[in-house]
Every structure is written in structure tokens, then in C-alpha cells.
Design a protein around this motif. Sequence first.
Motif, short mmCIF file in Angstrom:
data_model
loop_
_atom_site.label_atom_id
_atom_site.label_comp_id
_atom_site.label_asym_id
_atom_site.label_seq_id
_atom_site.Cartn_x
_atom_site.Cartn_y
_atom_site.Cartn_z
N ILE A 42 11.80 -7.25 4.20
CA ILE A 42 11.75 -6.36 3.04
C ILE A 42 10.32 -5.88 2.82
O ILE A 42 10.08 -4.69 2.55
N ALA A 43 9.36 -6.80 2.94
CA ALA A 43 7.95 -6.42 2.76
C ALA A 43 7.52 -5.40 3.81
O ALA A 43 6.83 -4.42 3.50
N LEU A 44 7.95 -5.61 5.06
CA LEU A 44 7.61 -4.66 6.13
C LEU A 44 8.25 -3.30 5.87
O LEU A 44 7.61 -2.26 6.02
N TYR A 45 9.50 -3.31 5.42
CA TYR A 45 10.19 -2.06 5.11
C TYR A 45 9.46 -1.30 4.00
O TYR A 45 9.24 -0.09 4.09
N LYS A 46 9.08 -2.03 2.94
CA LYS A 46 8.37 -1.37 1.82
C LYS A 46 7.04 -0.80 2.30
O LYS A 46 6.64 0.29 1.89
N LYS A 47 6.36 -1.55 3.16
CA LYS A 47 5.08 -1.09 3.68
C LYS A 47 5.26 0.20 4.49
O LYS A 47 4.51 1.16 4.35
N GLN A 48 6.29 0.21 5.34
CA GLN A 48 6.57 1.41 6.14
C GLN A 48 6.92 2.60 5.25
O GLN A 48 6.50 3.73 5.51
N GLN A 49 7.68 2.35 4.19
CA GLN A 49 8.07 3.43 3.30
C GLN A 49 6.85 3.99 2.55
O GLN A 49 6.77 5.19 2.32
N LYS A 50 5.90 3.11 2.22
CA LYS A 50 4.68 3.58 1.56
C LYS A 50 3.89 4.48 2.51
O LYS A 50 3.36 5.53 2.10
N VAL A 51 3.81 4.07 3.78
CA VAL A 51 3.09 4.88 4.76
C VAL A 51 3.77 6.23 4.93
O VAL A 51 3.11 7.28 4.93
N LYS A 52 5.09 6.23 5.03
CA LYS A 52 5.83 7.49 5.17
C LYS A 52 5.64 8.37 3.94
O LYS A 52 5.48 9.59 4.06
N ALA A 53 5.67 7.77 2.76
CA ALA A 53 5.49 8.54 1.52
C ALA A 53 4.10 9.16 1.48
O ALA A 53 3.93 10.31 1.07
N ARG A 54 3.10 8.39 1.92
CA ARG A 54 1.73 8.92 1.96
C ARG A 54 1.65 10.10 2.92
O ARG A 54 1.03 11.12 2.61
N GLU A 55 2.27 9.97 4.09
CA GLU A 55 2.25 11.06 5.08
C GLU A 55 2.97 12.30 4.54
O GLU A 55 2.49 13.42 4.70
N ARG A 56 4.11 12.09 3.89
CA ARG A 56 4.84 13.23 3.31
C ARG A 56 3.98 13.91 2.25
O ARG A 56 3.95 15.14 2.15
N ASP A 57 3.29 13.11 1.43
CA ASP A 57 2.44 13.67 0.39
C ASP A 57 1.29 14.47 0.99
O ASP A 57 0.97 15.57 0.53
N LYS A 58 0.69 13.93 2.06
CA LYS A 58 -0.39 14.66 2.74
C LYS A 58 0.12 15.97 3.31
O LYS A 58 -0.53 17.02 3.18
N ASP A 59 1.30 15.94 3.96
CA ASP A 59 1.87 17.16 4.53
C ASP A 59 2.18 18.18 3.44
O ASP A 59 1.92 19.37 3.60
N ARG A 60 2.73 17.69 2.31
CA ARG A 60 3.07 18.59 1.21
C ARG A 60 1.81 19.25 0.66
O ARG A 60 1.78 20.46 0.43
N LYS A 61 0.76 18.46 0.48
CA LYS A 61 -0.49 19.01 -0.03
C LYS A 61 -1.10 19.98 0.96
O LYS A 61 -1.65 21.02 0.58
N LYS A 62 -1.00 19.67 2.25
CA LYS A 62 -1.54 20.55 3.28
C LYS A 62 -0.80 21.88 3.29
O LYS A 62 -1.41 22.95 3.35
N GLN A 63 0.54 21.83 3.18
CA GLN A 63 1.32 23.06 3.13
C GLN A 63 1.01 23.85 1.87
O GLN A 63 0.94 25.08 1.91
N LEU A 64 0.81 23.16 0.76
CA LEU A 64 0.49 23.84 -0.49
C LEU A 64 -0.85 24.55 -0.38
O LEU A 64 -0.98 25.71 -0.78
N ARG A 65 -1.85 23.86 0.20
CA ARG A 65 -3.16 24.49 0.39
C ARG A 65 -3.05 25.68 1.34
O ARG A 65 -3.65 26.73 1.10
N HIS A 66 -2.26 25.52 2.40
CA HIS A 66 -2.07 26.60 3.37
C HIS A 66 -1.42 27.81 2.70
O HIS A 66 -1.83 28.95 2.90
N LYS A 67 -0.40 27.54 1.87
CA LYS A 67 0.30 28.61 1.16
C LYS A 67 -0.63 29.31 0.18
O LYS A 67 -0.65 30.54 0.10
N GLU A 68 -1.43 28.53 -0.56
CA GLU A 68 -2.38 29.13 -1.50
C GLU A 68 -3.42 29.97 -0.78
O GLU A 68 -3.80 31.03 -1.24
#
Length: 113
Positions: A42-68
Amino acid sequence: MTNPTPSPETQNEAMQIAKATQKSNQTKEQTKRVAQGIEKGIALYKKQQKVKARERDKDRKKQLRHKEHHTSQGDLDVTESSTPESTSGRNSLPWVLLVLSWVGFAAYLLMVQ
């Protein structure tokens, strides 16, 4: 890197899962070890999900900056192209086409008669 102790909710959830999958001749110690393995999973799964969430957030911010960036460049292009010379050329085109169509229509009427 030290492993933090799992939360009580995670421990309870892991114990419930371990008890649900417990064999009839399994000892309490074995069940406890299974629960610990589940906690680690469970701890490993949560850790992986945090990493994925961080990557999604970075991608979203990058796309937002690109769009702006493209939007701001588009605004600059529009303001540059809306000079008086270019707008007057675009405004006269319909009038020129209207005059040509009437001249053509008049020429057609004269040829038919």
C-alpha cells in the motif's frame, strides 16, 4: 531513505485484507507478516501515485504555459496585422467585388437584349 510508519488506517486496512485471505492453518504471526507485506504494498502504491500526480501536474502546468505563450503571441500577431493599411484593404474588397458583380450583371443584360 527511512520508511515512515504506515498510518493506523493503512494498518487496519492491511490487517483486514490479511484476515480475509487467511488460510485455516495459518498462525497469527504469519497473518501479521502478511499484513506487513500488504502495508508495504500500500505504501509503495501511494508513493507511485504521488509521483504520477506530480508528473501530471508538471505536464498540466507545462501545457498551460505553452498555451499562454501561444495565446500571447497570437495577440501580438493580431495587433500587428490590424494596422490601418491592412484593415482598409480588407474593407474595400467586398465593395470591389460588389461593383464587379453589378458590372458583370449589366454586361450580361446588354448581351441578352
